[in-house]
Design a protein around this motif. Sequence first.
Motif, PDB file in Angstrom:
ATOM      1  N   GLU A 113       0.446  -1.180   0.110  1.00  0.00           N
ATOM      2  CA  GLU A 113       0.330   0.205   0.121  1.00  0.00           C
ATOM      3  C   GLU A 113       0.805   1.407  -0.015  1.00  0.00           C
ATOM      4  N   GLN A 114       1.622   1.183   0.952  1.00  0.00           N
ATOM      5  CA  GLN A 114       2.718   2.215   0.608  1.00  0.00           C
ATOM      6  C   GLN A 114       3.574   2.828  -0.625  1.00  0.00           C
ATOM      7  N   ALA A 115       4.401   1.778  -1.004  1.00  0.00           N
ATOM      8  CA  ALA A 115       4.627   1.812  -2.342  1.00  0.00           C
ATOM      9  C   ALA A 115       3.219   2.433  -3.560  1.00  0.00           C
ATOM     10  N   SER A 116       2.115   1.579  -3.344  1.00  0.00           N
ATOM     11  CA  SER A 116       1.360   2.494  -3.877  1.00  0.00           C
ATOM     12  C   SER A 116       1.100   3.628  -3.777  1.00  0.00           C
ATOM     13  N   LEU A 117       1.249   3.873  -3.174  1.00  0.00           N
ATOM     14  CA  LEU A 117       0.777   5.392  -2.627  1.00  0.00           C
ATOM     15  C   LEU A 117       1.891   6.068  -3.241  1.00  0.00           C
ATOM     16  N   GLU A 118       3.333   5.546  -3.026  1.00  0.00           N
ATOM     17  CA  GLU A 118       4.330   6.860  -3.371  1.00  0.00           C
ATOM     18  C   GLU A 118       4.212   6.966  -4.768  1.00  0.00           C
ATOM     19  N   ARG A 119       3.528   5.466  -5.802  1.00  0.00           N
ATOM     20  CA  ARG A 119       3.788   5.875  -6.940  1.00  0.00           C
ATOM     21  C   ARG A 119       2.413   6.436  -7.839  1.00  0.00           C
ATOM     22  N   SER A 120       2.031   6.390  -7.164  1.00  0.00           N
ATOM     23  CA  SER A 120       0.983   8.223  -7.399  1.00  0.00           C
ATOM     24  C   SER A 120       1.179   9.254  -6.597  1.00  0.00           C
ATOM     25  N   ASN A 121       1.577   9.244  -5.915  1.00  0.00           N
ATOM     26  CA  ASN A 121       2.582  11.008  -5.941  1.00  0.00           C
ATOM     27  C   ASN A 121       3.469  11.456  -6.522  1.00  0.00           C
ATOM     28  N   LEU A 122       4.321  10.477  -6.782  1.00  0.00           N
ATOM     29  CA  LEU A 122       5.521  10.663  -7.971  1.00  0.00           C
ATOM     30  C   LEU A 122       4.641  11.268  -9.256  1.00  0.00           C
ATOM     31  N   LEU A 123       3.139  10.381  -9.814  1.00  0.00           N
ATOM     32  CA  LEU A 123       2.744  11.007 -11.405  1.00  0.00           C
ATOM     33  C   LEU A 123       1.744  11.871 -10.815  1.00  0.00           C
ATOM     34  N   THR A 124       1.118  12.446  -9.313  1.00  0.00           N
ATOM     35  CA  THR A 124       0.727  13.995  -8.709  1.00  0.00           C
ATOM     36  C   THR A 124       2.531  14.641  -8.805  1.00  0.00           C
ATOM     37  N   ASP A 125       2.571  14.675  -8.243  1.00  0.00           N
ATOM     38  CA  ASP A 125       4.046  15.265  -8.482  1.00  0.00           C
ATOM     39  C   ASP A 125       3.948  15.874  -9.547  1.00  0.00           C
ATOM     40  N   GLU A 126       3.965  14.856 -10.554  1.00  0.00           N
ATOM     41  CA  GLU A 126       5.264  15.381 -11.665  1.00  0.00           C
ATOM     42  C   GLU A 126       3.633  16.748 -12.316  1.00  0.00           C
ATOM     43  N   LEU A 127       2.564  15.585 -12.632  1.00  0.00           N
ATOM     44  CA  LEU A 127       1.828  16.828 -12.910  1.00  0.00           C
ATOM     45  C   LEU A 127       1.520  17.944 -12.301  1.00  0.00           C
ATOM     46  N   LEU A 128       1.539  17.878 -11.292  1.00  0.00           N
ATOM     47  CA  LEU A 128       1.522  19.971 -10.510  1.00  0.00           C
ATOM     48  C   LEU A 128       2.263  20.626 -10.679  1.00  0.00           C
ATOM     49  N   ALA A 129       3.529  19.966 -11.115  1.00  0.00           N
ATOM     50  CA  ALA A 129       5.159  20.873 -11.112  1.00  0.00           C
ATOM     51  C   ALA A 129       4.973  21.410 -12.269  1.00  0.00           C
ATOM     52  N   ASP A 130       4.072  20.787 -13.767  1.00  0.00           N
ATOM     53  CA  ASP A 130       4.232  21.322 -14.939  1.00  0.00           C
ATOM     54  C   ASP A 130       3.003  22.183 -15.394  1.00  0.00           C
ATOM     55  N   ASP A 131       3.536  23.049 -16.280  1.00  0.00           N
ATOM     56  CA  ASP A 131       1.967  23.966 -16.792  1.00  0.00           C
ATOM     57  C   ASP A 131       1.385  23.476 -17.552  1.00  0.00           C
ATOM     58  N   VAL A 132       1.873  23.049 -18.963  1.00  0.00           N
ATOM     59  CA  VAL A 132       1.071  22.188 -19.349  1.00  0.00           C
ATOM     60  C   VAL A 132       1.331  21.094 -20.334  1.00  0.00           C
ATOM     61  N   LEU A 133       0.073  20.499 -20.367  1.00  0.00           N
ATOM     62  CA  LEU A 133      -0.130  19.033 -20.562  1.00  0.00           C
ATOM     63  C   LEU A 133      -0.432  18.634 -21.836  1.00  0.00           C
ATOM     64  N   VAL A 134      -0.304  17.667 -22.499  1.00  0.00           N
ATOM     65  CA  VAL A 134      -0.218  17.085 -23.271  1.00  0.00           C
ATOM     66  C   VAL A 134      -0.406  15.166 -23.350  1.00  0.00           C
ATOM     67  N   LEU A 135      -1.705  14.789 -23.654  1.00  0.00           N
ATOM     68  CA  LEU A 135      -2.028  13.930 -23.482  1.00  0.00           C
ATOM     69  C   LEU A 135      -2.481  13.077 -25.146  1.00  0.00           C
ATOM     70  N   ALA A 136      -1.475  12.318 -25.746  1.00  0.00           N
ATOM     71  CA  ALA A 136      -1.457  11.366 -26.650  1.00  0.00           C
ATOM     72  C   ALA A 136      -2.470  10.624 -27.010  1.00  0.00           C
ATOM     73  N   ALA A 137      -3.346  10.359 -26.997  1.00  0.00           N
ATOM     74  CA  ALA A 137      -4.150   9.112 -27.241  1.00  0.00           C
ATOM     75  C   ALA A 137      -4.529   9.126 -28.257  1.00  0.00           C
ATOM     76  N   PRO A 138      -4.979   7.363 -28.742  1.00  0.00           N
ATOM     77  CA  PRO A 138      -5.466   7.219 -30.108  1.00  0.00           C
ATOM     78  C   PRO A 138      -6.706   6.375 -29.464  1.00  0.00           C
ATOM     79  N   MET A 139      -7.267   6.725 -30.356  1.00  0.00           N
ATOM     80  CA  MET A 139      -8.693   6.268 -29.626  1.00  0.00           C
ATOM     81  C   MET A 139      -8.998   4.114 -30.345  1.00  0.00           C
ATOM     82  N   TYR A 140      -9.630   3.963 -29.216  1.00  0.00           N
ATOM     83  CA  TYR A 140      -9.491   1.932 -28.506  1.00  0.00           C
ATOM     84  C   TYR A 140     -10.907   2.065 -28.494  1.00  0.00           C
ATOM     85  N   ASN A 141     -11.626   1.264 -29.511  1.00  0.00           N
ATOM     86  CA  ASN A 141     -12.925   1.343 -29.100  1.00  0.00           C
ATOM     87  C   ASN A 141     -14.113   2.555 -28.424  1.00  0.00           C
ATOM     88  N   PHE A 142     -14.072   3.704 -29.450  1.00  0.00           N
ATOM     89  CA  PHE A 142     -14.691   4.496 -29.126  1.00  0.00           C
ATOM     90  C   PHE A 142     -14.460   5.346 -28.029  1.00  0.00           C
TER      91      PHE A 142
END
Length: 199
Positions: free
Chosen positions: A70-99
């Motif tokens: 559980e602690q490792a799962s939290l730390e992974r989520s924190n890493l991803l969230t901190d990464e998002l919080l630190a950035d000014d511009v977010l780019v999502l590259a997403a193919p459409m899969y099944n609509f």
Amino acid sequence: MSRVLIIESSARQQDSVSRQLTQTFIEQWQAAHPADSISVRDLASQPVPHLDGNLLGGWMKPAEQRTDIEQASLERSNLLTDELLADDVLVLAAPMYNFTIPSTLKAWLDHVLRAGVTFKYTATGPQGLLSGKRAYVLTARGGIYAGSSSDHQEPYLRQVMAFIGIHDVTFIHAEGMNLGGDFQAKGLDQANAKLAKVA
């Protein structure tokens, strides 16, 4: 100087149109903003686990009650969230899969949509905490779906972005990629023309 975070989600490394759009975006952005930093997280080569009991436990349990997993799962989520919080511009590259979006991108969203971190509950309803950020969504679609009832990709991502406070969202669709001939060429030309205006 701005920080740009790019999230790749195509399962394909080769012949991926969404990855092609990403490379074009990077080249044009770097040319226009040479001082900006750009980081790329590839959810195909580094997949994020889907939401499970371990992540919920990491979020909800006091530190002294969490298991190591559980602690490792939290730390992974924190890493991803901190990464998002630190950035000014977010780019999502997403193919459409099944609509809709790839499950890898949904898993990433499940890690970063966090009460008290990227949004909060108020007496008048949820409030996003990431105001001031911009987002670009680069999609590749086999058919032509923009504005149709079969498009569950753009409406969902618009709602998710707004939920965390990102209201400045630009979608760039490369449509008709599986229709061949003029449809494919037109779809790429339209997407590249919109990309040229972004930077």
